[in-house]
Design a protein around this motif. Structure first.
Motif, PDB file in Angstrom:
ATOM      1  N   ILE A 226       0.843  -1.196   0.000  1.00 30.59           N
ATOM      2  CA  ILE A 226       0.000   0.000   0.000  1.00 30.59           C
ATOM      3  C   ILE A 226       0.880   1.249   0.000  1.00 30.59           C
ATOM      4  O   ILE A 226       1.752   1.397   0.863  1.00 30.59           O
ATOM      5  CB  ILE A 226      -0.924   0.020   1.229  1.00 30.59           C
ATOM      6  N   PRO A 227       0.686   2.157  -0.946  1.00 35.18           N
ATOM      7  CA  PRO A 227       1.466   3.403  -0.928  1.00 35.18           C
ATOM      8  C   PRO A 227       1.081   4.272   0.262  1.00 35.18           C
ATOM      9  O   PRO A 227      -0.021   4.152   0.811  1.00 35.18           O
ATOM     10  CB  PRO A 227       1.090   4.081  -2.257  1.00 35.18           C
ATOM     11  N   HIS A 228       1.996   5.151   0.672  1.00 37.39           N
ATOM     12  CA  HIS A 228       1.727   6.039   1.811  1.00 37.39           C
ATOM     13  C   HIS A 228       0.573   6.993   1.486  1.00 37.39           C
ATOM     14  O   HIS A 228      -0.265   7.296   2.339  1.00 37.39           O
ATOM     15  CB  HIS A 228       2.984   6.833   2.173  1.00 37.39           C
ATOM     16  N   ASP A 229       0.546   7.476   0.258  1.00 41.27           N
ATOM     17  CA  ASP A 229      -0.510   8.395  -0.164  1.00 41.27           C
ATOM     18  C   ASP A 229      -1.328   7.761  -1.281  1.00 41.27           C
ATOM     19  O   ASP A 229      -0.773   7.333  -2.296  1.00 41.27           O
ATOM     20  CB  ASP A 229       0.093   9.721  -0.671  1.00 41.27           C
ATOM     21  N   ILE A 230      -2.644   7.694  -1.060  1.00 37.71           N
ATOM     22  CA  ILE A 230      -3.541   7.138  -2.081  1.00 37.71           C
ATOM     23  C   ILE A 230      -4.010   8.278  -2.980  1.00 37.71           C
ATOM     24  O   ILE A 230      -4.745   9.169  -2.549  1.00 37.71           O
ATOM     25  CB  ILE A 230      -4.768   6.436  -1.444  1.00 37.71           C
ATOM     26  N   GLU A 231      -3.573   8.260  -4.221  1.00 41.53           N
ATOM     27  CA  GLU A 231      -3.965   9.312  -5.142  1.00 41.53           C
ATOM     28  C   GLU A 231      -5.450   9.207  -5.472  1.00 41.53           C
ATOM     29  O   GLU A 231      -5.951   8.124  -5.789  1.00 41.53           O
ATOM     30  CB  GLU A 231      -3.149   9.213  -6.433  1.00 41.53           C
ATOM     31  N   ARG A 232      -6.137  10.320  -5.408  1.00 47.29           N
ATOM     32  CA  ARG A 232      -7.559  10.335  -5.746  1.00 47.29           C
ATOM     33  C   ARG A 232      -7.764  10.282  -7.263  1.00 47.29           C
ATOM     34  O   ARG A 232      -8.844   9.952  -7.719  1.00 47.29           O
ATOM     35  CB  ARG A 232      -8.221  11.600  -5.190  1.00 47.29           C
ATOM     36  N   TYR A 233      -6.704  10.630  -8.013  1.00 43.10           N
ATOM     37  CA  TYR A 233      -6.811  10.613  -9.481  1.00 43.10           C
ATOM     38  C   TYR A 233      -5.697   9.739 -10.054  1.00 43.10           C
ATOM     39  O   TYR A 233      -4.637  10.208 -10.441  1.00 43.10           O
ATOM     40  CB  TYR A 233      -6.746  12.047 -10.037  1.00 43.10           C
ATOM     41  N   PRO A 234      -5.956   8.439 -10.070  1.00 42.81           N
ATOM     42  CA  PRO A 234      -4.914   7.497 -10.495  1.00 42.81           C
ATOM     43  C   PRO A 234      -4.705   7.539 -12.012  1.00 42.81           C
ATOM     44  O   PRO A 234      -5.613   7.859 -12.766  1.00 42.81           O
ATOM     45  CB  PRO A 234      -5.489   6.144 -10.067  1.00 42.81           C
ATOM     46  N   TRP A 235      -3.507   7.200 -12.433  1.00 45.18           N
ATOM     47  CA  TRP A 235      -3.260   6.989 -13.859  1.00 45.18           C
ATOM     48  C   TRP A 235      -2.220   5.900 -14.002  1.00 45.18           C
ATOM     49  O   TRP A 235      -1.348   5.737 -13.171  1.00 45.18           O
ATOM     50  CB  TRP A 235      -2.846   8.280 -14.570  1.00 45.18           C
ATOM     51  N   GLY A 236      -2.355   5.126 -15.065  1.00 41.81           N
ATOM     52  CA  GLY A 236      -1.655   3.856 -15.167  1.00 41.81           C
ATOM     53  C   GLY A 236      -0.148   3.945 -15.296  1.00 41.81           C
ATOM     54  O   GLY A 236       0.375   4.718 -16.077  1.00 41.81           O
ATOM     55  N   ALA A 355       4.493 -26.372   1.984  1.00 40.12           N
ATOM     56  CA  ALA A 355       5.031 -25.028   2.190  1.00 40.12           C
ATOM     57  C   ALA A 355       4.019 -23.972   1.764  1.00 40.12           C
ATOM     58  O   ALA A 355       3.206 -24.195   0.871  1.00 40.12           O
ATOM     59  CB  ALA A 355       6.332 -24.846   1.411  1.00 40.12           C
ATOM     60  N   THR A 356       4.081 -22.834   2.418  1.00 41.82           N
ATOM     61  CA  THR A 356       3.203 -21.717   2.078  1.00 41.82           C
ATOM     62  C   THR A 356       3.895 -20.818   1.053  1.00 41.82           C
ATOM     63  O   THR A 356       5.067 -20.472   1.209  1.00 41.82           O
ATOM     64  CB  THR A 356       2.862 -20.896   3.331  1.00 41.82           C
ATOM     65  N   SER A 357       3.158 -20.471   0.008  1.00 41.25           N
ATOM     66  CA  SER A 357       3.680 -19.541  -0.992  1.00 41.25           C
ATOM     67  C   SER A 357       3.354 -18.120  -0.561  1.00 41.25           C
ATOM     68  O   SER A 357       2.222 -17.832  -0.168  1.00 41.25           O
ATOM     69  CB  SER A 357       3.064 -19.832  -2.361  1.00 41.25           C
ATOM     70  N   ARG A 358       4.334 -17.236  -0.660  1.00 39.99           N
ATOM     71  CA  ARG A 358       4.135 -15.833  -0.281  1.00 39.99           C
ATOM     72  C   ARG A 358       4.344 -14.955  -1.498  1.00 39.99           C
ATOM     73  O   ARG A 358       5.367 -15.049  -2.177  1.00 39.99           O
ATOM     74  CB  ARG A 358       5.100 -15.436   0.836  1.00 39.99           C
ATOM     75  N   ILE A 359       3.384 -14.092  -1.738  1.00 35.73           N
ATOM     76  CA  ILE A 359       3.491 -13.191  -2.875  1.00 35.73           C
ATOM     77  C   ILE A 359       3.013 -11.803  -2.476  1.00 35.73           C
ATOM     78  O   ILE A 359       2.008 -11.653  -1.779  1.00 35.73           O
ATOM     79  CB  ILE A 359       2.686 -13.726  -4.095  1.00 35.73           C
ATOM     80  N   TYR A 360       3.769 -10.797  -2.891  1.00 31.37           N
ATOM     81  CA  TYR A 360       3.410  -9.402  -2.669  1.00 31.37           C
ATOM     82  C   TYR A 360       2.917  -8.820  -3.988  1.00 31.37           C
ATOM     83  O   TYR A 360       3.575  -8.989  -5.022  1.00 31.37           O
ATOM     84  CB  TYR A 360       4.613  -8.604  -2.164  1.00 31.37           C
ATOM     85  N   PHE A 361       1.783  -8.154  -3.933  1.00 26.90           N
ATOM     86  CA  PHE A 361       1.231  -7.498  -5.123  1.00 26.90           C
ATOM     87  C   PHE A 361       1.547  -6.011  -5.048  1.00 26.90           C
ATOM     88  O   PHE A 361       1.168  -5.330  -4.092  1.00 26.90           O
ATOM     89  CB  PHE A 361      -0.281  -7.733  -5.210  1.00 26.90           C
ATOM     90  N   LEU A 362       2.247  -5.510  -6.073  1.00 24.39           N
ATOM     91  CA  LEU A 362       2.651  -4.123  -6.114  1.00 24.39           C
ATOM     92  C   LEU A 362       1.851  -3.401  -7.203  1.00 24.39           C
ATOM     93  O   LEU A 362       2.115  -3.578  -8.389  1.00 24.39           O
ATOM     94  CB  LEU A 362       4.161  -4.041  -6.411  1.00 24.39           C
ATOM     95  N   PRO A 363       0.843  -2.618  -6.826  1.00 31.07           N
ATOM     96  CA  PRO A 363       0.009  -1.927  -7.823  1.00 31.07           C
ATOM     97  C   PRO A 363       0.779  -0.797  -8.490  1.00 31.07           C
ATOM     98  O   PRO A 363       1.660  -0.180  -7.884  1.00 31.07           O
ATOM     99  CB  PRO A 363      -1.165  -1.392  -6.998  1.00 31.07           C
ATOM    100  N   THR A 364       0.444  -0.508  -9.743  1.00 34.72           N
ATOM    101  CA  THR A 364       1.121   0.581 -10.457  1.00 34.72           C
ATOM    102  C   THR A 364       0.271   1.843 -10.529  1.00 34.72           C
ATOM    103  O   THR A 364       0.704   2.837 -11.097  1.00 34.72           O
ATOM    104  CB  THR A 364       1.506   0.134 -11.876  1.00 34.72           C
ATOM    105  N   HIS A 365      -0.940   1.806  -9.997  1.00 32.82           N
ATOM    106  CA  HIS A 365      -1.719   3.034  -9.760  1.00 32.82           C
ATOM    107  C   HIS A 365      -2.751   2.734  -8.681  1.00 32.82           C
ATOM    108  O   HIS A 365      -3.038   1.570  -8.378  1.00 32.82           O
ATOM    109  CB  HIS A 365      -2.359   3.588 -11.045  1.00 32.82           C
ATOM    110  N   SER A 366      -3.297   3.768  -8.096  1.00 36.92           N
ATOM    111  CA  SER A 366      -4.122   3.606  -6.893  1.00 36.92           C
ATOM    112  C   SER A 366      -5.312   2.688  -7.104  1.00 36.92           C
ATOM    113  O   SER A 366      -5.603   1.826  -6.263  1.00 36.92           O
ATOM    114  CB  SER A 366      -4.608   4.986  -6.408  1.00 36.92           C
TER     115      SER A 366
END
Length: 809
Positions: A226-236, A355-366
């Motif tokens: 999660i980014p520190h600031d969630i942009e209200r106007y996301p763009w890809g 074993a447990t699989s661990r994955i982090y999802f990194l979004p590229t816009h809000s």
């Protein structure tokens, strides 16, 4: 040699590893022993390979007389996976001291090794679909496969929705004719149409068939960054690198990490940015994608196995594999686009039973943050995508017929009887098959005057190739993966670095710098489809771009995204992703409306550009592309007007210099599915899309030759040749099967017609919410910016977006 009592080989080896076989492995060994063919479905990391492999070994050593030559053909979709399987199976033979030789044959196999295999085939050959067809193009291949007992198709879910899967179907049809007792097994992860996948693999197989499913749950932990600031106007696109600081601690806290990107260009960028931010990763980080040289890829794979590397930035080239145990963490950069792809990549970590699989999802816009919750829900409820199998792929059939003609020749009726046993060609008529025969012998109706299209001759009841030149050109062209012409990248000293598309290098001048494979390179000169380079001194340069369609969101993900957005206004516990997007959703409500699952939102706004209408079906970019064109056409039938369109995975925009009568259109069957095919043909330049599709079809069918190694045809020449054929066939032979195939593939795979019809039917039942806006909404903004990505080349997109924000929000 060990005793060959039932299951003894497997039990002996598993005991030596201090492992206990799963019940699905025992069930598979039993099914193989009883003569079944079928499909094995089990989670990643639980030993699917060994479930099939020990059944194959037990069959071989239980025979009263061991036959020489090839016993098992193991087909894999990726070279990296083939190598993993080779290592895993050789380990078994070594541990048990088995006289069972295992060979590897892919595009990376040396000429010397191939010659050795030709003289004496191993008992098992691990290979790719293309290499199997190259074997079918050899003289005397029937003797080579005479004692073949098994075909195993690994990761069948990856092949079924591709023309490489069609190649597998055709190979099975021929090999089954050589040995009717042949047993066929597919290994597949879970897909939405698993039963159909089995039917496609086995075709009209008359023997015993079964489906073995493992009753095991693979634990996958998903965390969205999660980014520190969630942009209200996301763009890809821009947010990804901004989250780099959150990725570095994950890398350092893990033994090793795979960081997956969706494109090779993104892969190069992330590698460089990570190195710039944290120089300590030098020597502990590597790149892996399909354009790098085989030597580089092998080094990365071996270093990953041995634990030398801490992080590998990669693409789908490392989606599949047998044994990546050192990897304990996966990071997915950007939308996964599909549930199955996300699960596959997650499974690269924790790749062992339990074993447990661990994955982090990194979004590229809000707004993409919501996909973390959506994919987690879809996995929990086993909502996995279907794979649509190809049917009536005449380009692959024509290539296959020439392959048979290059080797020992074929008899028409025998081959027809074989190919109609496959799923792909079950509906092919005698007339259509005869058209294919005429096409390879005479060039069809229109090319009979040109000798180069008389590839096959008919002599003594056999169709065969007698020209050595034609045979050599055909062997070089076997395959169904079509892409832009690739150029080799080499240092002036001669060392090969990899390959890159001609179009990218064409934009550079000598002296220009670019990044490739983590190196900073300067272009010196281009000669004979090779770009010669040296290390660049400056620290600036372009990142290479590769062509390719953007992947659309799958229907499973779009369905869950709509549901997760709906949760914002509901009471009760919510996913973290839904909670952190509360501000964005409230802004959407303030300026427009937040649609619930039973609603379809339509937004209207006027700007200095004109009149905008935004519509949000949440059906993926392919459907939105077709739907935007369809709606433009239907609205223009009410009132003559022209449109510009823009779209993303969530919705689309119609833009006109006149007010768009959307309310009138809604009352005039805008969502009607009757006659949709005809309207799509009128609304979209289908002919132009089919022309682009025809380029690949023409190459696969052998109409266009890409050139000899090191002397490939330039992409523009191939394009011009295929366009000429397309125009000639369109004007003079409308019933040309390759021409019809081009249009069918556009409608089925590019426009996703069936999915569009389903979406229109759903939309017709929803409550329509039309909102007039004074300012653009958070949902509309990323669609708005899509138009500027290609339009503004002399101004940074980020600067342009800031101007738009200041003007319109």
């Amino acid at each position: 040699m060990p005793s060959t009592s039932k299951h003894n080989l497997a039990n002996s080896w598993f005991k030596g590893q201090n492992w206990k076989p799963h019940s699905f492995q025992r069930d598979t060994w039993q099914a193989i022993a009883e003569g079944y063919s079928g499909v094995l479905n089990a989670p990643t990391g639980y030993g699917k390979t060994y479930a099939i492999w020990f059944g194959v070994l037990q069959h071989y050593f239980s025979q009263q007389k061991a036959h020489p030559g090839l016993h098992c053909l193991w087909i894999s979709p990726l070279r990296a996976l083939s190598k993993d399987i080779h290592q895993a199976t050789e380990r078994v033979s070594a541990d048990l001291n088995l006289p069972y030789a295992i060979g590897l044959r892919t595009g990376d196999t040396s000429t010397a090794e191939r010659a050795k295999q030709k003289k004496a085939m191993p008992h098992a050959l691990i290979t790719t679909p293309e290499s199997v067809h190259l074997l079918l193009a050899q003289k005397g291949y029937t003797e080579l496969f005479r004692n073949l007992a098994f075909i195993v198709v690994d990761e069948w879910h990856e092949l079924i929705g591709t023309k490489r899967g069609v190649q597998v179907e055709l190979a099975i049809s021929r090999l089954r004719a050589i040995n009717p007792q042949l047993r066929i097994w597919g290994i597949s992860a879970t897909i939405g149409n698993l039963e159909e996948a089995g039917d496609v693999l086995l075709g009209s197989y008359p023997g015993l068939r079964t489906m073995v499913r493992a009753n095991l749950e693979k634990r996958i932990e998903v965390e969205t960054l999660i980014p520190h600031d969630i942009e209200r106007y996301p763009w890809g696109g821009h947010l990804g690198i901004q989250l780099l600081e959150k990725v570095l601690p994950i890398i350092h806290e893990s033994t090793s990490t795979l960081l997956f990107t969706n494109t090779r260009s993104q892969c190069e960028i992330w590698y460089q940015r990570l190195l710039e931010r944290d120089p300590s990763l030098a020597g502990a980080m590597a790149l892996h994608h399909g354009s790098l040289s085989e030597e580089v890829r092998q080094w990365v794979e071996e270093s990953l196995h041995s634990g030398i590397l801490k992080v590998v930035v990669c693409t789908s080239s490392l989606d599949l594999g047998v044994d990546f145990r050192p990897v304990d963490t996966v990071v997915q950069v950007g939308s996964p686009k599909g549930v199955a792809r996300f699960m596959q990549r997650a499974g690269r970590s924790g790749h062992q039973p339990g074993a447990t699989s661990r994955i982090y999802f990194l979004p590229t816009h809000s707004l993409e943050i919501i996909e973390g919750a959506a994919v987690r829900h879809a996995m929990a409820h086993k909502q996995v995508e279907q794979r649509i199998p190809y049917i009536r792929s005449f380009d692959v059939l024509i290539q296959y017929l020439v392959t048979l003609a290059v080797s020992d020749g074929f008899r028409a009726q025998e081959t027809y009887n074989e190919i109609v046993q496959t799923h792909c060609y079950a509906s092919v008529t005698h007339e259509e098959f005869n058209w294919c025969l005429a096409f390879i012998t005479e060039g069809g109706k229109l090319l009979d005057a040109y000798d180069e299209f008389h590839r096959v001759v008919f002599e003594d009841g056999l169709y065969k190739v007698t020209s050595r030149r034609i045979a050599m050109r055909h062997r070089l062209s076997i395959g169904t993966i079509a892409s832009d012409t690739m150029m080799q990248i080499k240092f002036l000293g001669g060392a090969r670095i990899g390959s890159i598309e001609e179009g990218f290098i064409a934009r550079l001048r000598p002296g220009d710098a670019f990044w490739f494979g983590g190196r900073h390179l300067e272009l010196i000169r281009v000669k004979d489809m090779t770009a010669f380079v040296r290390k660049a001194s400056a620290n600036k340069g372009a990142f290479p771009s590769w062509q390719g369609n953007k992947m659309p969101l799958s229907s499973q993900l779009t369905t869950t995204i709509r549901m997760k957005i709906d949760e914002h206004d509901k009471k009760g516990k919510k996913d973290i992703e839904v909670e952190v997007l509360a501000g964005l959703f409230e802004e959407q409500k303030l300026r427009s409306h937040l649609p619930h699952t039973g609603e379809l939102l339509i937004e209207k706004i006027q700007s200095r550009e004109g009149y905008h209408v935004f519509i949000y079906p949440f059906e993926g970019r392919n459907v939105h592309e077709g739907m935007s064109m369809l709606f433009s056409y239907r609205i223009s039938q009410l009132r003559p007007m022209t449109f510009s369109v823009s779209f993303n995975d969530y919705g689309f925009e119609l833009l006109s210099d006149q007010e768009i009568p959307i309310e009138e259109a809604l009352g005039s069957a805008l969502f009607d599915t009757a006659g949709i095919s005809a309207d799509i043909f009128h609304s979209i330049n289908i002919a132009e899309m089919a022309k682009r599709k025809f380029r690949d079809i023409a190459t696969i069918a052998g109409l266009v030759f890409n050139g000899y190694p090191g002397k490939q045809q330039k992409a523009r020449h191939i394009q011009a040749s295929s366009s000429l054929f397309f125009s000639v066939f369109s004007d003079n032979e409308a019933d040309n099967l390759l021409l019809q195939q081009a249009f069918d593939e556009v409608m089925t795979f590019q426009m996703e017609e069936a999915r569009m019809v389903e979406a229109l039917n759903r939309m017709s039942q929803q409550r329509i919410i039309i909102k007039d806006m004074e300012r653009f909404s958070p949902f509309s903004f990323p669609i708005l910016t899509e138009r500027f990505k290609e339009k503004f080349v002399n101004e940074k997109l980020e600067d342009r977006v800031k101007k738009i924000l200041s003007q319109y929000t």
